[in-house]
Design a protein around this motif. Structure first.
Motif, PDB file in Angstrom:
ATOM      1  N   GLU A 114       0.840  -1.186   0.000  1.00 26.28           N
ATOM      2  CA  GLU A 114       0.000   0.000   0.000  1.00 26.28           C
ATOM      3  C   GLU A 114       0.881   1.243   0.000  1.00 26.28           C
ATOM      4  O   GLU A 114       1.920   1.274   0.648  1.00 26.28           O
ATOM      5  N   LEU A 170      -4.843   1.383  -3.973  1.00 29.34           N
ATOM      6  CA  LEU A 170      -5.750   0.266  -4.259  1.00 29.34           C
ATOM      7  C   LEU A 170      -6.945   0.750  -5.095  1.00 29.34           C
ATOM      8  O   LEU A 170      -8.092   0.701  -4.651  1.00 29.34           O
ATOM      9  N   ASN A 175      -6.330 -10.006  -5.589  1.00 24.48           N
ATOM     10  CA  ASN A 175      -7.135  -8.790  -5.779  1.00 24.48           C
ATOM     11  C   ASN A 175      -7.488  -8.673  -7.246  1.00 24.48           C
ATOM     12  O   ASN A 175      -6.900  -9.355  -8.091  1.00 24.48           O
ATOM     13  N   ASN A 215      -4.883  -3.397  -9.489  1.00 25.11           N
ATOM     14  CA  ASN A 215      -4.850  -1.935  -9.340  1.00 25.11           C
ATOM     15  C   ASN A 215      -4.128  -1.361 -10.555  1.00 25.11           C
ATOM     16  O   ASN A 215      -2.981  -0.943 -10.471  1.00 25.11           O
TER      17      ASN A 215
END
Ligand SMILES: NC(=O)c1ccc[n+]([C@@H]2O[C@H](COP(=O)([O-])OP(=O)(O)OC[C@H]3O[C@@H](n4cnc5c(N)ncnc54)[C@H](O)[C@@H]3O)[C@@H](O)[C@H]2O)c1
Ligand SMILES: [Zn+2]
Ligand SMILES: [Zn+2]
Lengths: 141, 380
Positions: A31, B100, B322, B325
């Motif tokens: 992140e 994200l 996921n 992104n």
């Protein structure tokens, strides 16, 4: 198979290891830790909101629509009623998803029925049938 | 305009539709120049994605020319050529700030799982897709990337999804140099995951599928070893044996919810007892070495799948997954394309005018005519 042998197999790949350095990898760390918007051109902290459009579905936890949404295909018909029910159930319930899948199947039958009726409408027999039915109904009243 | 329209499972048509309009100050409308068909679109086509409404247009991998811009758009002008990430992201929410963008919370009113996505059912917001002559692109200052003047649409088209997805898949496998990697699925996503595994420094990359021409293509295009899982009774054991009985360091699922190869999953998957078949996840977990990494980019849907989580727990695995992104990978992967390390365009096997989209879907879905990737030219 030992490591040396494995590496020899592919040692001539030109691109191999081009991004070995962690700092070359866009997703590492996982992140971002800055507080900068995702792109330099993001010139807002809070995005402007679209004008509200009635009839658009949203999950039950949301007090208002997201700033941006799509207005395509608001739910209609019986499948629409089922979809609205689904969005009144939290998505953490399996029922929410099962209901949505059910609505998809129902819509398919609605769609088929609508097509059939259209087809009937163009066939003279369909016309005649409808005409007769209308007469009959009127006579009954 | 003309656009692809979903008419129920296994049924898409090209129909006349209203032109899209600007609906938010940061919208643009694009004239679509290229629109690819993705493995994800097959899940839609086959009626597996919840809330896929009849009439909607698919397509989340596209390039286009800016036709109209909303009043707050600062980075794009009429005539600009762009490639657009499949995620619709606001650029400023909790998730976007963290990179994200696939999980943006400002673009999908229907679900808290993922961001809005073009042409991917109402469970990702119900946005119209790019397999059309025109498409509305929200948050135009966030997603679209201008195509460099010296590059063609097709060279960068796959920065919209599958190249970043394959790259993120390899990255989530935490390849640091010298790892052994097994990629399940030799479709477009798998191919880019293989290339990316090399880029990140893998020592050995093995690809698994059952479609011979795709295995052949993977050997040629991605320089990997291949295994046809149909030729082995127990694919997990077979692969583990190749690595001293332990298994590879990393396994990547590039197959998703329509995986074949196991009745245990196909039967409940087809009868809606689980959402599609999780065969590839199970194979990844069973195959990878203890303490290894499993990376999942194949698409699955709620509510649940039969996944051997106990095996994963006891083996001490790291599972990462996921939607991709996309935005944060675009500049970096553009460099790989430009500098010739990855021939992204090279996976295109078929090009069709928009009117032939149903045929393209049929070829890609049934894996006919050595189909690897179909691209539509809506305005040719
Ligand atoms: N996470 C993301 O952001 C993202 C983005 C794009 C695509 N996807 C997903 O990635 C998956 C693959 O996409 P694609 O475009 O390459 O699709 P594809 O359908 O072309 O490829 C899937 C391949 O897997 C093979 N396969 C089937 N069962 C298998 C098994 N048990 N083991 C190994 N291989 C098997 C098929 O023969 C096929 O070649 C799809 O689920 C798609 O939805 C995810
Ligand atoms: Zn895709
Ligand atoms: Zn956001």
């Amino acid at each position: 198979m030992d490591k040396t042998r494995q590496q020899a197999d592919h040692k001539d790949r030109p691109a191999r290891g081009a991004d070995l350095k962690m700092s070359d990898r866009p997703g590492v760390p996982m992140e971002r830790t800055t507080n900068d918007p995702l792109t330099p051109a993001t010139h807002w902290r809070e995005p402007e909101r679209m004008r509200n459009v009635p009839g658009v579905t949203r999950r039950m936890e949301l007090r208002q629509m997201t700033p941006v949404f799509s207005t395509a295909y608001p739910p209609k018909g019986i499948s629409g009623m089922i979809r609205r029910r689904a969005y009144n159930l939290p998505e953490t319930y399996a029922r929410h998803w099962a209901t949505l899948l059910l609505a998809d199947r129902v819509e398919l039958w609605e769609h088929r029925l609508a097509r059939l009726l259209k087809l009937l409408a163009v066939v003279p027999m369909g016309f005649a049938g409808a005409f007769l039915a209308a007469r009959l109904l009127r006579a009954r009243r | 305009m003309r656009a692809l329209a979903y008419r129920g499972p296994n049924n898409v048509k090209v129909e006349k539709k209203r032109d899209p309009e600007l609906q938010h100050p940061n919208d643009v409308v694009l004239k679509v120049t290229r629109a690819a068909i993705c493995g994800s679109d097959l899940h839609l086509l086959h009626g597996l994605i919840p809330d896929t409404r009849i009439g909607c247009t698919f397509g989340h991998e596209f390039t286009g020319t800016v036709e109209e811009t909303g009043r707050s758009v600062t980075s794009l002008r009429e005539g600009d050529r762009v490639v657009v990430p499949f995620n619709i992201a606001c650029g400023s929410c909790f998730y976007c700030l963290r990179g994200l963008s696939a999980n943006c919370e400002n673009t999908n009113p229907n679900s808290d799982m993922s961001s809005g996505v073009y042409g991917y059912s109402h469970s990702t917001g119900g946005y119209e897709g790019g397999q059309a002559e025109y498409v509305r692109v929200p948050f135009a200052d966030v997603g679209p990337m201008k195509i460099p003047d010296d590059m063609e649409e097709e060279e960068v088209l796959f920065l919209s999804d599958i190249f970043p997805t394959g790259y993120q898949a390899a990255e989530m496998g935490e390849i640091k140099g010298g790892e052994t990697v097994v990629v399940f699925g030799c479709g477009p996503v798998g191919l880019f995951a293989m290339k990316s595994a090399w880029l990140l420094g893998a020592a050995r990359v093995i690809a698994v599928d059952h479609v011979e021409y795709r295995l052949e293509f993977a050997r040629r295009w991605a320089g990997v070893e291949t295994i046809n899982f149909k030729q082995h009774d127990n694919i997990a054991l077979f692969i583990k044996e190749m690595f001293n009985g332990r298994g590879p360091d990393v396994c990547i699922d590039c197959v998703g919810m329509e995986a074949e190869g196991s009745m245990m999953h196909s039967v409940p998957g087809k009868s809606n007892l689980e959402s599609g078949s999780a065969t590839a996840i199970a194979w990844c977990i069973d195959t990878v070495r203890k303490g290894g990494n499993v990376s999942i980019v194949g698409v699955y849907e709620p509510p649940w799948n039969l996944v051997p989580i106990g095996t994963a727990m006891n083996k001490g695995l790291t599972l990462r997954m996921n939607q991709c992104n996309v935005k944060r990978y675009m500049p970096h992967l553009l460099k790989h394309i430009r500098e010739g390390r990855v021939d992204a365009k090279g996976i295109i096997s078929h090009r069709f005018p928009l009117s032939d989209a149903p045929k393209a879907y049929d070829l890609f879905s049934a894996k006919k005519d050595n189909c690897v990737k179909c691209v539509l030219l809506p305005n040719a």
